[in-house]
Motif scaffolding. Structure first.
Motif, PDB file in Angstrom:
ATOM      1  N   ASN A 191       0.820  -1.220   0.000  1.00 34.90           N
ATOM      2  CA  ASN A 191       0.000   0.000   0.000  1.00 34.90           C
ATOM      3  C   ASN A 191       0.845   1.257   0.000  1.00 34.90           C
ATOM      4  O   ASN A 191       0.494   2.249  -0.623  1.00 34.90           O
ATOM      5  N   LEU A 192       1.950   1.255   0.744  1.00 36.26           N
ATOM      6  CA  LEU A 192       2.728   2.474   0.902  1.00 36.26           C
ATOM      7  C   LEU A 192       3.818   2.623  -0.144  1.00 36.26           C
ATOM      8  O   LEU A 192       4.303   3.713  -0.386  1.00 36.26           O
ATOM      9  N   GLY A 193       4.236   1.519  -0.726  1.00 37.01           N
ATOM     10  CA  GLY A 193       5.290   1.582  -1.727  1.00 37.01           C
ATOM     11  C   GLY A 193       6.646   1.934  -1.160  1.00 37.01           C
ATOM     12  O   GLY A 193       7.539   2.379  -1.870  1.00 37.01           O
ATOM     13  N   VAL A 194       6.819   1.739   0.136  1.00 38.30           N
ATOM     14  CA  VAL A 194       8.082   2.063   0.774  1.00 38.30           C
ATOM     15  C   VAL A 194       9.076   0.926   0.513  1.00 38.30           C
ATOM     16  O   VAL A 194       8.681  -0.209   0.271  1.00 38.30           O
ATOM     17  N   THR A 195      10.354   1.258   0.482  1.00 42.47           N
ATOM     18  CA  THR A 195      11.372   0.233   0.300  1.00 42.47           C
ATOM     19  C   THR A 195      11.640  -0.454   1.645  1.00 42.47           C
ATOM     20  O   THR A 195      11.802   0.221   2.659  1.00 42.47           O
ATOM     21  N   VAL A 196      11.646  -1.767   1.627  1.00 39.15           N
ATOM     22  CA  VAL A 196      11.857  -2.497   2.877  1.00 39.15           C
ATOM     23  C   VAL A 196      13.060  -3.417   2.731  1.00 39.15           C
ATOM     24  O   VAL A 196      13.187  -4.127   1.737  1.00 39.15           O
ATOM     25  N   VAL A 197      13.956  -3.352   3.702  1.00 42.19           N
ATOM     26  CA  VAL A 197      15.023  -4.359   3.797  1.00 42.19           C
ATOM     27  C   VAL A 197      14.765  -5.136   5.074  1.00 42.19           C
ATOM     28  O   VAL A 197      14.675  -4.572   6.159  1.00 42.19           O
ATOM     29  N   TYR A 198      14.615  -6.429   4.918  1.00 43.54           N
ATOM     30  CA  TYR A 198      14.101  -7.277   5.981  1.00 43.54           C
ATOM     31  C   TYR A 198      15.126  -8.358   6.266  1.00 43.54           C
ATOM     32  O   TYR A 198      15.636  -8.987   5.357  1.00 43.54           O
ATOM     33  N   VAL A 199      15.447  -8.552   7.532  1.00 44.06           N
ATOM     34  CA  VAL A 199      16.412  -9.586   7.888  1.00 44.06           C
ATOM     35  C   VAL A 199      15.698 -10.692   8.638  1.00 44.06           C
ATOM     36  O   VAL A 199      14.915 -10.434   9.554  1.00 44.06           O
ATOM     37  N   THR A 200      15.942 -11.915   8.246  1.00 42.99           N
ATOM     38  CA  THR A 200      15.347 -13.044   8.967  1.00 42.99           C
ATOM     39  C   THR A 200      16.196 -14.287   8.758  1.00 42.99           C
ATOM     40  O   THR A 200      17.017 -14.348   7.846  1.00 42.99           O
ATOM     41  N   HIS A 201      16.000 -15.254   9.652  1.00 42.28           N
ATOM     42  CA  HIS A 201      16.631 -16.555   9.404  1.00 42.28           C
ATOM     43  C   HIS A 201      15.566 -17.590   9.080  1.00 42.28           C
ATOM     44  O   HIS A 201      15.854 -18.764   8.940  1.00 42.28           O
ATOM     45  N   ASP A 202      14.307 -17.099   8.967  1.00 39.34           N
ATOM     46  CA  ASP A 202      13.187 -18.004   8.726  1.00 39.34           C
ATOM     47  C   ASP A 202      12.879 -17.980   7.233  1.00 39.34           C
ATOM     48  O   ASP A 202      12.394 -17.002   6.687  1.00 39.34           O
ATOM     49  N   GLN A 203      13.171 -19.090   6.547  1.00 38.32           N
ATOM     50  CA  GLN A 203      13.052 -19.076   5.097  1.00 38.32           C
ATOM     51  C   GLN A 203      11.612 -18.967   4.631  1.00 38.32           C
ATOM     52  O   GLN A 203      11.337 -18.317   3.632  1.00 38.32           O
ATOM     53  N   SER A 204      10.662 -19.528   5.394  1.00 35.17           N
ATOM     54  CA  SER A 204       9.278 -19.435   4.919  1.00 35.17           C
ATOM     55  C   SER A 204       8.801 -17.991   5.012  1.00 35.17           C
ATOM     56  O   SER A 204       8.031 -17.518   4.172  1.00 35.17           O
TER      57      SER A 204
END
Lengths: 370, 429
Positions: A191-204
């Motif tokens: 909805n916002l069109g913001v750029t997101v950089v997301y860190v996770t160790h959960d592949q799903s």
């Protein structure tokens, strides 16, 4: 979703970035990464792979030992965190416990010296966005984990940053809530069109939410592609093993032609595979086959590659039956047998043949089997 | 099955108390079940409880009771006290012959029991000079065989001819007195029975209380200023470094209090290390050395050093629980270092500041040894005055009254603090 290939100029750019904490070991080895505007990019990897360090360098809490990071056109290595205008969501939410939810949300606006009325309307809008409109006067401790998480997301977005970083934000939630929040964050992003950089160790989690995923291991990006590419076309054994379930078979290359190769397995039997990441003849290789692409006792002539094995264990999982088999070189060979009408009945201890199509079997770099 | 499951709910809906299976109220049943457990818990703490009651609480209560106790006057002069009841102190006349007769009889008995000097001493606190009157009369009263007793007693010492003497005795003839408390607050009861505050030049205790409070606040503030950054470092440095730092903080705890105080004398005295150093640098003249000890400066410096760990440790234990992500979150939202600290970090350390400040303030307000050693005359506390009355002037009643006021004001502050900050918010470790 944003078409990353045609996005033109990158919004965030890591240029040969290295990072070392102790001057002896490089935590991030040589990172080159372009992130397009409006993209949802996930850094996925096991702990200690350097993904969080990369995020912290982007946020400004760590400085790169070498290389440069660009935000827009600006090199930001020497820009302090509070001048970068990047929103951030932390693993344990980091809501300020001495402020109400509204005060938490107003904080980034107050330090920007906005007017009272403007702050009020923005805070309310942000709260409505995460469906917590009536919770403004609560203290964070009075909210459930999921609600706190939503407040944290709202707080990272309330000052309209162009870029939002999320450091394993769902790690503390239980499974059901985590899945629900994944969709919510994904929808907010859309909805916002913001750029997101997301860190996770959960592949799903990564597969659910991302436009692109950068798989980290050992300070290096192993593969950077879309979720389906990553699952269906892993470029090396680490990615094949890390994303989804994977059967691996060790072998030696006997010959190559037309992008395929002939691989001799440990029992001397040869199979055909896609030559993805392999050397020349007589080099070792690891074959990667997804469990759902394997067929037990295939009809004659349906698939070119067939090996024999023994059924060790059957686990009934409703929609499919998880079958553990021992085949030459791997006694943890998993096959997912769909629970369709009239599927073959299997018994533990029986011998059976397994087969697969050549394009479903990828010959990758050899890994040592313990 | 549905019936069985529904039963407990039906029971809960009944009027009156919830009943246990045997028909007794559930609460009684529960108390019975827990009684054994409670008894066991009590037995475990009982030895310490009795020890504390006998060796700590009881002596303190007894000591505090002395601040109002006045048994010695009615005990030593029973007949006089009785006879004086008919005398009107405002009449402007001396008491009747009967009172003098009673006094002679009392003094004779007191002389036998050798208690006449003690009652004299007691009354001397209220009206200076009575002590010698009683001592002298104790000797002279033996010669008085028969009346008229009035003339005979005045003949022994003409102090008995003064109405004020009798007024004082009449005033302090009860079993209990407020005289010690009045004295502790620099007040006195005039012979006419009115409470007045002493003239400025005679006030000691109000001034001492004031000084104790002001210096304690100064000490609390300086421990806070010095301790806050140290506690912050302790909480944020890597474990190895912070452990070393923690040992340095705790080192004073393991050193004798006297050694630490004495070392400050070595450092701060006029021929001491700091003055020598300043003279060597040429910052001060040799004949104009700074007076750094045996005054208020010495008390504040030495006590700040001694009480510093009591500020650092509660601060540290609170700071350790503040995740570094709070500061990072604040900065990511655009707050500079100072704003992030002041609006996010600092408010979260308030429980530690409260705990440390209360601890240091209460400790310093009753501190004795250090002010005694380095305070000189201008840097001593009320506790030093209490000690003086306990061991030198032997006016235990006044010492007890001063102690009650000190204890009361600490409890009052504690109560105010609880109302404002909330004791629940205090973390001591």
């Amino acid at each position: 979703m944003v078409d990353t290939a045609n996005a033109g100029k990158p919004f965030v750019r890591f240029e040969s970035v290295q990072k070392s904490y102790d001057g002896e070991i490089l935590v991030v080895k040589n990172l080159n990464l372009d992130i397009a505007e409006g993209e949802f990019l996930t850094m996925l990897g096991p702990s200690g792979s350097g993904k969080t360090t990369c995020l912290m360098m982007l946020a400004g809490f760590e400085t790169a030992t070498h290389g440069q990071i660009y935000l827009g056109d600006q090199p930001i290595n020497n820009v302090p965190p509070h001048k970068r205008g990047i929103g951030m969501v932390f693993q344990n939410y980091a809501l300020f416990p001495h402020m109400t939810v509204s005060e938490n949300l107003a904080f980034p606006l107050e330090v920007r010296k906005m007017s009272k009325a403007e702050i009020e309307s923005r805070v309310q809008r942000a709260l409505d966005m995460v469906e917590l409109g009536a919770f403004g006067s609560r203290m964070p401790a009075q909210l459930s984990g999921g609600q706190q998480q939503r407040v944290a997301v709202a707080r990272a977005l309330v000052f309209d940053p162009k870029l939002v970083l999320m450091d394993e934000p769902l790690g503390a939630l239980d499974k059901q809530l985590r899945e629900q929040m994944q969709y919510e964050i994904k929808h907010i992003h859309e909805n916002l069109g913001v750029t997101v950089v997301y860190v996770t160790h959960d592949q799903s989690e990564a597969l659910t939410m991302s436009d692109r995923i950068a798989v980290f291991n050992d300070g290096v990006i192993q593969q950077l592609s879309t979720p389906d590419d990553l699952y269906e076309r892993p470029e090396n054994s680490f990615v094949a093993q890390f994303i989804g379930e994977n059967n691996k078979l060790q072998g030696t290359i006997k010959g190559r032609e037309n992008g395929n190769c002939v691989v001799e397995l440990v029992n001397g039997k040869s199979v055909e595979a896609l030559a993805v990441n392999v050397g020349e003849s007589s080099d070792r290789t690891t074959l990667s086959i997804r469990p759902e692409r394997v067929e037990i006792n295939p009809p004659a002539g349906k698939v070119p590659n067939i090996i024999g094995g023994k059924i060790e264990e059957l686990i009934y999982l409703g929609d499919h039956i998880r079958t553990r088999m021992s085949v030459p070189g791997n006694d943890e060979f998993i096959v997912k047998v769909p629970n369709t009408a009239g599927h073959t009945l299997l018994n533990e201890g029986e011998t059976a043949e397994v087969g697969w199509a050549t394009e479903d079997c990828r010959a990758l770099d050899p890994i040592d089997v313990a | 099955m549905a019936d069985i499951a529904a039963q407990p709910f039906q029971a809960a809906e009944q009027d009156g108390p919830v009943l246990a299976a045997d028909g007794r109220p559930l609460k009684a049943s529960l108390a019975r079940a827990l009684r054994r457990q409670r008894l066991r818990a009590f037995m475990l703490v009982a030895p310490l409880l009795f020890f504390i009651l006998i060796t700590f609480a009881a002596p303190i209560a007894d000591m505090l009771f002395r601040s109002v106790e006045n048994q010695i006057v009615p005990d030593t002069l029973p007949r006089t006290v009785l006879a004086l009841q008919t005398w009107n102190p405002d009449s402007g006349e001396l008491p009747s012959e009967a009172v003098f007769e009673a006094m002679v009889a009392d003094l004779k008995d007191a002389r036998e029991a050798k208690t006449h000097t003690r009652v004299g001493q007691r009354l001397n606190y209220e009206s200076p000079g009575i002590s010698s009157l009683f001592r002298k009369s104790g000797r002279g009263v033996r010669r008085i065989e028969e009346g008229p007793y009035k003339e005979a007693l005045i003949d022994v010492d003409d102090g008995w001819a003064e109405i004020d003497t009798w007024r004082t005795i009449a005033q302090f003839s009860g079993n209990y007195t407020d005289g010690y408390f009045l004295a502790a607050l620099d007040m006195e009861r005039t012979p006419e029975g009115e409470v007045t505050i002493l003239p400025d030049e005679d006030r000691i205790y109000l001034f001492l209380f004031g000084r104790t409070f002001v210096l304690s606040i100064m000490i609390t503030l300086s421990t806070l200023l010095l301790g806050y950054p140290v506690a912050y470092l302790l909480a944020t440095l890597p474990l190895r470094t912070s452990n070393l730092l923690m040992i340095l903080v705790l080192l004073p705890f393991w050193t004798s209090l006297l050694v630490r105080t004495s070392s400050w004398i070595v450092l701060l005295q006029q021929q001491g290390v700091i003055n020598d150093f300043l003279v060597t640098l040429g910052l001060i003249a040799d004949d104009n050395r700074l007076q750094l000890i045996f005054n208020q400066t010495g008390t504040v410096v030495a006590m700040t050093h001694i009480l510093l760990p009591f500020m650092i440790l509660p601060l540290f234990s609170v700071m350790k629980t503040i995740p570094p992500s709070y500061m990072r979150a604040a900065k990511s939202m655009g707050a500079n270092d100072w704003t992030a600290f002041w609006r996010v970090y600092f408010p979260n350390t308030l429980p530690g500041i409260g705990a440390g400040a209360i601890l240091v303030f209460i400790l310093s307000i009753g501190y004795y040894i250090t002010p005694e050693l380095v305070g000189g005359t201008s840097g001593t506390f009320i506790s030093n005055r209490i000690a003086y009355h306990i061991s030198s002037s032997l006016n235990w009643g006044l010492a007890a009254a001063l102690g009650v006021i000190l204890l009361g004001s600490v409890l009052l502050l504690y109560w105010i603090y609880d109302r404002i900050v909330g004791i629940d918010n205090v973390k001591l470790g």
